[in-house]
Design a protein around this motif. Structure first.
Motif, short mmCIF file in Angstrom:
data_model
loop_
_atom_site.label_atom_id
_atom_site.label_comp_id
_atom_site.label_asym_id
_atom_site.label_seq_id
_atom_site.Cartn_x
_atom_site.Cartn_y
_atom_site.Cartn_z
N ASN A 85 -13.80 24.37 -31.70
CA ASN A 85 -12.35 24.41 -31.97
C ASN A 85 -11.62 25.32 -30.97
O ASN A 85 -10.53 24.99 -30.52
CB ASN A 85 -12.07 24.89 -33.39
CG ASN A 85 -12.47 23.85 -34.42
OD1 ASN A 85 -12.52 22.66 -34.13
ND2 ASN A 85 -12.79 24.31 -35.62
N SER A 86 -12.23 26.43 -30.59
CA SER A 86 -11.54 27.38 -29.73
C SER A 86 -11.74 27.14 -28.24
O SER A 86 -10.86 27.49 -27.44
CB SER A 86 -11.96 28.81 -30.08
OG SER A 86 -13.33 29.03 -29.76
N LYS A 87 -12.83 26.54 -27.82
CA LYS A 87 -13.13 26.39 -26.40
C LYS A 87 -12.96 24.98 -25.86
O LYS A 87 -13.04 24.76 -24.66
CB LYS A 87 -14.58 26.85 -26.11
CG LYS A 87 -14.81 28.32 -26.39
CD LYS A 87 -14.00 29.15 -25.44
CE LYS A 87 -14.11 30.63 -25.74
NZ LYS A 87 -13.10 31.39 -25.01
N ALA B 47 -23.34 22.10 -31.81
CA ALA B 47 -22.49 23.18 -31.28
C ALA B 47 -21.82 23.85 -32.47
O ALA B 47 -21.56 23.21 -33.49
CB ALA B 47 -21.45 22.63 -30.32
N ASP B 48 -21.55 25.13 -32.32
CA ASP B 48 -20.84 25.86 -33.35
C ASP B 48 -19.44 25.26 -33.49
O ASP B 48 -18.73 25.07 -32.50
CB ASP B 48 -20.76 27.33 -32.97
CG ASP B 48 -20.02 28.14 -33.99
OD1 ASP B 48 -20.62 28.49 -35.02
OD2 ASP B 48 -18.81 28.41 -33.76
N ASP C 298 -24.41 27.83 -29.68
CA ASP C 298 -23.72 28.43 -30.82
C ASP C 298 -22.94 29.70 -30.55
O ASP C 298 -22.40 30.30 -31.48
CB ASP C 298 -24.71 28.68 -31.95
CG ASP C 298 -25.86 29.59 -31.56
OD1 ASP C 298 -25.89 30.07 -30.41
OD2 ASP C 298 -26.73 29.83 -32.42
N ARG C 299 -22.86 30.10 -29.28
CA ARG C 299 -22.13 31.33 -29.00
C ARG C 299 -21.44 31.22 -27.65
O ARG C 299 -21.90 30.53 -26.76
CB ARG C 299 -23.07 32.53 -28.97
CG ARG C 299 -23.84 32.71 -30.23
CD ARG C 299 -24.86 33.85 -30.20
NE ARG C 299 -25.79 34.03 -29.11
CZ ARG C 299 -26.89 33.30 -28.89
NH1 ARG C 299 -27.18 32.29 -29.65
NH2 ARG C 299 -27.70 33.60 -27.91
N PHE C 300 -20.34 31.95 -27.55
CA PHE C 300 -19.66 32.14 -26.27
C PHE C 300 -19.38 33.63 -26.19
O PHE C 300 -18.50 34.15 -26.87
CB PHE C 300 -18.36 31.34 -26.20
CG PHE C 300 -17.70 31.39 -24.86
CD1 PHE C 300 -18.16 30.60 -23.81
CD2 PHE C 300 -16.62 32.22 -24.63
CE1 PHE C 300 -17.55 30.65 -22.56
CE2 PHE C 300 -16.01 32.28 -23.39
CZ PHE C 300 -16.47 31.49 -22.35
N CYS D 25 -12.67 14.02 -30.66
CA CYS D 25 -11.68 14.17 -29.58
C CYS D 25 -11.75 15.55 -28.93
O CYS D 25 -10.85 15.90 -28.17
CB CYS D 25 -10.28 13.93 -30.13
SG CYS D 25 -9.98 12.21 -30.59
N LYS D 26 -12.77 16.32 -29.20
CA LYS D 26 -12.91 17.66 -28.63
C LYS D 26 -14.06 17.66 -27.63
O LYS D 26 -15.14 17.18 -27.92
CB LYS D 26 -13.17 18.68 -29.72
CG LYS D 26 -12.03 18.81 -30.70
CD LYS D 26 -12.39 19.75 -31.82
CE LYS D 26 -11.26 19.78 -32.84
NZ LYS D 26 -11.62 20.54 -34.01
N THR D 27 -13.79 18.24 -26.46
CA THR D 27 -14.81 18.29 -25.41
C THR D 27 -14.83 19.67 -24.76
O THR D 27 -13.79 20.21 -24.41
CB THR D 27 -14.55 17.22 -24.32
OG1 THR D 27 -14.52 15.93 -24.93
CG2 THR D 27 -15.62 17.25 -23.25
N ILE D 28 -16.04 20.18 -24.64
CA ILE D 28 -16.27 21.42 -23.87
C ILE D 28 -16.92 21.00 -22.57
O ILE D 28 -17.86 20.21 -22.57
CB ILE D 28 -17.19 22.39 -24.64
CG1 ILE D 28 -16.46 22.98 -25.84
CG2 ILE D 28 -17.69 23.50 -23.71
CD1 ILE D 28 -17.32 23.91 -26.69
#
Length: 169
Positions: free
Chosen positions: A162-164, A156-157, A114-116, A64-67
């Motif tokens: 979780n954060s983005k 993906a990391d 893997d990074r933002f 349920c998480k989408t970037i």
């Protein structure tokens, strides 16, 4: 000019693996034996993502998480062709890169976003041939276009997801 840059990049990759003069450093003393034995890298802290694209908007989904992020039209075109498994009359750069790796027996061991950092998503691809590995920094659009063409799971990391991400269900 751009074709010369692409050609130079391919020559460097082939030279790194084929010439024997350059030996890429081991990824990590704990990770390298796992790669050498199985051809895969550990996925702890990573989650597999499904890729979709609408226009120039890319979505990376895990449960349920989408970037979501935007790419240029040419990047969107290449990603869409990779997702759809289309190879045109003339190959795109990502098709050529895949063919070079295949023809020189270089495997994509893992591809991940893997990074933002500095408001930019960043990606890496880990290549392997025999007991040698090479880590390449990529744009996320290139990581996606290559993973879809190579039939590789894109990771993906987990912390980044979780954060983005936004909740979609």
């Amino acid at each position: 000019m751009k074709p010369l840059i692409v050609l130079a990049f391919f020559v460097l990759i082939v030279a790194a693996f084929g010439a024997g003069a350059y030996v890429a450093p081991m990824l990590n003393p704990e990770i390298f034996p796992v790669f050498a034995e199985s051809g895969e890298l550990p996925t702890a802290g990573l989650v597999p993502v499904n890729v979709s694209i609408e226009g120039t908007s890319v979505s990376l989904a895990n449960g349920c998480k989408t970037i979501k992020f935007d790419v240029t039209e040419d990047q969107a075109f290449s990603i869409a062709h990779g997702i759809e498994g289309i190879t045109g009359i003339r190959p795109l750069t990502h098709d050529i890169f895949r063919d070079v790796l295949d023809n020189f027996g270089i495997a994509a061991a893992q591809i991940r976003i893997d990074r933002f950092e500095d408001d930019i998503y960043k990606a890496r691809m880990f290549l392997g041939q025999g007991n040698r590995t090479l880590e390449i920094d990529l744009r996320p659009s290139d990581a996606i276009a290559l993973a879809t063409r190579m039939g590789k799971t894109l990771y993906a990391d987990e912390g980044m997801m979780n954060s983005k991400s936004t909740k979609t269900c």
